[in-house]
Motif scaffolding. Structure first.
Motif, PDB file in Angstrom:
ATOM      1  N   MET A  96      -8.205  -3.039 -16.121  1.00 31.67           N
ATOM      2  CA  MET A  96      -7.643  -3.807 -15.130  1.00 31.67           C
ATOM      3  C   MET A  96      -7.272  -2.655 -13.939  1.00 31.67           C
ATOM      4  N   PRO A  97      -7.576  -3.721 -12.222  1.00 36.26           N
ATOM      5  CA  PRO A  97      -7.143  -3.217 -11.693  1.00 36.26           C
ATOM      6  C   PRO A  97      -5.388  -3.470 -10.999  1.00 36.26           C
ATOM      7  N   SER A  98      -5.250  -2.336 -10.914  1.00 38.56           N
ATOM      8  CA  SER A  98      -3.446  -2.386 -10.518  1.00 38.56           C
ATOM      9  C   SER A  98      -3.839  -3.622 -10.211  1.00 38.56           C
ATOM     10  N   ARG A  99      -1.901  -3.975  -9.974  1.00 42.11           N
ATOM     11  CA  ARG A  99      -1.226  -5.129  -9.429  1.00 42.11           C
ATOM     12  C   ARG A  99      -1.867  -5.095  -7.874  1.00 42.11           C
ATOM     13  N   ASN A 100      -1.565  -3.586  -7.297  1.00 40.49           N
ATOM     14  CA  ASN A 100      -1.459  -3.496  -6.103  1.00 40.49           C
ATOM     15  C   ASN A 100      -2.982  -2.735  -5.468  1.00 40.49           C
ATOM     16  N   ASP A 101      -3.883  -2.876  -6.379  1.00 39.37           N
ATOM     17  CA  ASP A 101      -5.498  -2.051  -6.299  1.00 39.37           C
ATOM     18  C   ASP A 101      -5.667  -3.735  -5.157  1.00 39.37           C
ATOM     19  N   ALA A 102      -5.165  -3.801  -3.277  1.00 43.09           N
ATOM     20  CA  ALA A 102      -5.792  -4.932  -2.940  1.00 43.09           C
ATOM     21  C   ALA A 102      -7.226  -4.700  -3.175  1.00 43.09           C
ATOM     22  N   GLU A 103      -7.996  -3.466  -2.784  1.00 41.11           N
ATOM     23  CA  GLU A 103      -9.441  -3.447  -2.542  1.00 41.11           C
ATOM     24  C   GLU A 103     -10.534  -4.142  -3.764  1.00 41.11           C
ATOM     25  N   THR A 104      -9.179  -3.635  -4.455  1.00 41.56           N
ATOM     26  CA  THR A 104     -10.780  -4.595  -5.812  1.00 41.56           C
ATOM     27  C   THR A 104     -10.499  -5.873  -6.648  1.00 41.56           C
ATOM     28  N   ARG A 116      -5.382 -21.730   0.569  1.00 47.12           N
ATOM     29  CA  ARG A 116      -4.489 -20.690  -0.046  1.00 47.12           C
ATOM     30  C   ARG A 116      -5.069 -21.284  -1.539  1.00 47.12           C
ATOM     31  N   TYR A 117      -5.577 -20.299  -2.632  1.00 43.86           N
ATOM     32  CA  TYR A 117      -5.548 -20.672  -3.807  1.00 43.86           C
ATOM     33  C   TYR A 117      -5.208 -19.508  -4.979  1.00 43.86           C
ATOM     34  N   ILE A 118      -5.110 -19.777  -5.976  1.00 43.10           N
ATOM     35  CA  ILE A 118      -4.371 -19.155  -7.476  1.00 43.10           C
ATOM     36  C   ILE A 118      -5.255 -18.384  -7.435  1.00 43.10           C
ATOM     37  N   LEU A 119      -5.214 -17.553  -7.983  1.00 39.98           N
ATOM     38  CA  LEU A 119      -6.448 -16.484  -9.030  1.00 39.98           C
ATOM     39  C   LEU A 119      -5.345 -15.567 -10.570  1.00 39.98           C
ATOM     40  N   GLN A 120      -6.217 -15.698 -11.291  1.00 41.84           N
ATOM     41  CA  GLN A 120      -5.180 -15.197 -12.568  1.00 41.84           C
ATOM     42  C   GLN A 120      -6.688 -14.724 -13.242  1.00 41.84           C
ATOM     43  N   ARG A 121      -6.100 -13.623 -13.786  1.00 39.60           N
ATOM     44  CA  ARG A 121      -7.048 -12.651 -14.620  1.00 39.60           C
ATOM     45  C   ARG A 121      -6.741 -13.349 -16.122  1.00 39.60           C
ATOM     46  N   ASP A 146      -2.505 -12.781 -15.900  1.00 41.63           N
ATOM     47  CA  ASP A 146      -1.229 -12.008 -14.686  1.00 41.63           C
ATOM     48  C   ASP A 146      -2.019 -12.869 -13.673  1.00 41.63           C
ATOM     49  N   THR A 147      -1.094 -13.777 -12.741  1.00 39.04           N
ATOM     50  CA  THR A 147      -1.486 -14.499 -11.344  1.00 39.04           C
ATOM     51  C   THR A 147      -1.436 -13.802 -10.165  1.00 39.04           C
ATOM     52  N   PHE A 148      -2.339 -14.279  -9.196  1.00 39.23           N
ATOM     53  CA  PHE A 148      -1.905 -13.885  -8.196  1.00 39.23           C
ATOM     54  C   PHE A 148      -2.166 -14.891  -7.029  1.00 39.23           C
ATOM     55  N   ILE A 149      -1.800 -15.196  -5.823  1.00 40.10           N
ATOM     56  CA  ILE A 149      -2.138 -15.938  -4.527  1.00 40.10           C
ATOM     57  C   ILE A 149      -2.687 -15.194  -4.126  1.00 40.10           C
ATOM     58  N   SER A 185     -16.458 -19.166  -4.964  1.00 44.12           N
ATOM     59  CA  SER A 185     -16.492 -20.649  -3.632  1.00 44.12           C
ATOM     60  C   SER A 185     -16.071 -20.708  -2.882  1.00 44.12           C
ATOM     61  N   LEU A 186     -14.534 -19.642  -2.141  1.00 43.09           N
ATOM     62  CA  LEU A 186     -13.563 -20.289  -1.337  1.00 43.09           C
ATOM     63  C   LEU A 186     -13.788 -20.766   0.391  1.00 43.09           C
ATOM     64  N   GLU A 187     -12.747 -21.415   0.588  1.00 44.12           N
ATOM     65  CA  GLU A 187     -12.835 -21.421   2.188  1.00 44.12           C
ATOM     66  C   GLU A 187     -12.743 -21.140   2.778  1.00 44.12           C
ATOM     67  N   GLY A 188     -13.125 -19.530   3.639  1.00 49.24           N
ATOM     68  CA  GLY A 188     -12.434 -18.943   4.284  1.00 49.24           C
ATOM     69  C   GLY A 188     -13.080 -17.229   4.080  1.00 49.24           C
ATOM     70  N   ARG A 189     -12.158 -16.503   4.836  1.00 49.19           N
ATOM     71  CA  ARG A 189     -12.596 -15.428   4.348  1.00 49.19           C
ATOM     72  C   ARG A 189     -11.318 -14.621   3.469  1.00 49.19           C
ATOM     73  N   VAL A 190     -11.268 -14.122   2.886  1.00 49.42           N
ATOM     74  CA  VAL A 190     -10.443 -13.683   1.846  1.00 49.42           C
ATOM     75  C   VAL A 190      -8.866 -12.267   2.755  1.00 49.42           C
ATOM     76  N   THR A 191      -8.405 -12.861   2.841  1.00 45.39           N
ATOM     77  CA  THR A 191      -7.368 -12.593   3.824  1.00 45.39           C
ATOM     78  C   THR A 191      -6.293 -11.469   3.237  1.00 45.39           C
ATOM     79  N   GLY A 192      -5.891 -12.059   2.363  1.00 43.88           N
ATOM     80  CA  GLY A 192      -4.429 -11.204   1.201  1.00 43.88           C
ATOM     81  C   GLY A 192      -4.836 -11.811   0.066  1.00 43.88           C
ATOM     82  N   VAL A 193      -4.217 -11.016  -1.031  1.00 43.81           N
ATOM     83  CA  VAL A 193      -4.559 -11.292  -2.785  1.00 43.81           C
ATOM     84  C   VAL A 193      -3.410 -10.605  -2.931  1.00 43.81           C
ATOM     85  N   GLU A 194      -2.391 -11.407  -3.357  1.00 40.17           N
ATOM     86  CA  GLU A 194      -0.930 -10.679  -3.368  1.00 40.17           C
ATOM     87  C   GLU A 194      -0.676 -11.855  -5.003  1.00 40.17           C
ATOM     88  N   PRO A 195      -0.002 -10.684  -5.826  1.00 40.05           N
ATOM     89  CA  PRO A 195       1.178 -11.304  -7.167  1.00 40.05           C
ATOM     90  C   PRO A 195       1.791 -12.272  -6.875  1.00 40.05           C
TER      91      PRO A 195
END
Length: 362
Positions: free
Chosen positions: A1-9, A47-52, A36-39, A18-28
């Motif tokens: 699993m990627p680290s919670r700080n592995d921003a590139e992954t 904005r969107y919620i990402l979950q593993r 594991d949940t991120f915004i 299928s998001l509207e717009g280009r991703v500018t950030g993913v934060e816990p």
């Protein structure tokens, strides 16, 4: 699993949807027990919620996502503002509702609902009332749902299944901890038959099975920030068929506890009857129209049943070596166990009043 700080992954995973717009950030975001949940922030309008999703807990995540898609689709047809009054799943670029990362992980995305708040502890009776209304409305919106749903977790509130797990856990004693827990084990064994008797009412159909959320702690309700009104239920991973009484029981375990479920000061743990009454008032306002007589009769017992189940599950995970719940320190599951034991004792002492409150609201 990627680290919670592995921003590139994480950005690459977010870009698989299928998001509207280009991703500018993913934060816990948050500190969930299971997933594991991120915004996700974008240069677009949302904005969107990402979950593993936790594959150790959920054995069939594609089926779980099918469940969530089906119930949210049903709710969306019935509400005025579907983007705020239920979750909106965002499909992956391949059209499905999950993305499989190279390491085998399952990832999902939904819209972030803006201008909302969540709570871990109900601070006022009004908040408890609104939460009860939110759960009741969720159930009422799904009371005519007829499609099949998969069991995302085997035997989730099935006490017969839980005791089979419990007996196996004691025999294995994987972490070598059972010998030091005589009081906790006796607490569970002393209530075994009472809890199995209640479960039998569900097995034989006396208490009907309906669509239930199955994890209705307070933090799984979104509240509108401006009005304080309950907007919708979130964290729908455990939506499946069961008794709606489980939802009532789990909500009371959360809403009416005087403190957090893992408070190590057990003297602060008790059932607040004012919160219980407020929750039940809101819940029955929305759900009273579809409940049958058996559900109404056993409504007050549901919090005792679910709190007992949580005692058993926390203690079992402690005995197993903390393999299910996320823990912050070695004794965390044992502290959770003892805190929930204190809450159940308080519920047992208050049970006559709980019954009177329900009877007065029906």
């Amino acid at each position: 699993m990627p680290s919670r700080n592995d921003a590139e992954t994480l950005r690459a995973i977010a870009g698989s949807f299928s998001l509207e717009g280009r991703v500018t950030g993913v934060e816990p975001l948050g500190d969930g027990f299971i997933n594991d949940t991120f915004i996700i922030t974008t240069d677009g309008p949302r904005r969107y919620i990402l979950q593993r999703k936790n594959g150790n807990v959920f054995q069939d995540i594609p089926a779980m996502m099918d469940n969530i898609a089906a119930v949210t689709r049903h709710i969306r047809k019935k509400v005025r503002d579907p983007l705020r009054e239920t979750l909106t799943l965002v499909p992956a670029n391949d059209g499905g509702y999950f993305h499989r990362s190279p390491d085998g992980g399952f990832w999902t995305v939904c819209l972030f609902i803006e201008d909302t708040v969540t709570f871990d502890v109900a601070g006022t009776p009004e908040l408890a009332f609104q939460g009860g209304a939110g759960i009741g409305r969720f159930q009422a919106l799904l009371s005519d749902f007829t499609l099949p749903l998969s069991d995302t977790i085997k035997g989730f509130h099935d006490m017969r299944w839980r005791f089979r797990q419990w007996d196996a856990s004691l025999r294995a004693d994987k972490a070598g901890r059972a010998g030091g827990l005589p009081e906790e084990i006796a607490f569970i064994e002393g209530r075994r038959q009472e809890m199995l008797d209640f479960w039998k009412l569900i097995e034989d159909g006396t208490i009907p099975k309906r669509v239930a959320h199955n994890d209705t702690k307070l933090s799984n309700i979104l509240f509108d920030r401006a009005s304080g009104r309950a907007l919708c239920a979130i964290d729908l991973d455990t939506v499946m068929r069961g008794t709606v009484l489980s939802d009532v029981g789990d909500a009371i375990r959360s809403y009416a506890n005087n403190t957090a479920e893992d408070d190590p000061d057990y003297s602060r743990v008790w059932l607040r009857l004012d919160m219980y009454e407020a929750y039940m008032r809101g819940y029955l306002r929305e759900a009273g129209g579809f409940l049958d007589e058996a559900e109404k009769r056993w409504m007050a017992f549901a919090p005792l049943y679910i709190t007992f189940e949580q005692v058993l599950r926390f203690l079992m995970d402690h005995i197993d070596g903390d393999s299910y719940y996320k823990t912050k320190y070695p004794e965390h599951n044992l502290v959770r166990t003892r805190s929930q034991m204190a809450l159940l004792r308080s519920m047992e002492d208050s049970y006559p009043q709980m019954q009177e409150i329900v009877a007065g609201l029906l």
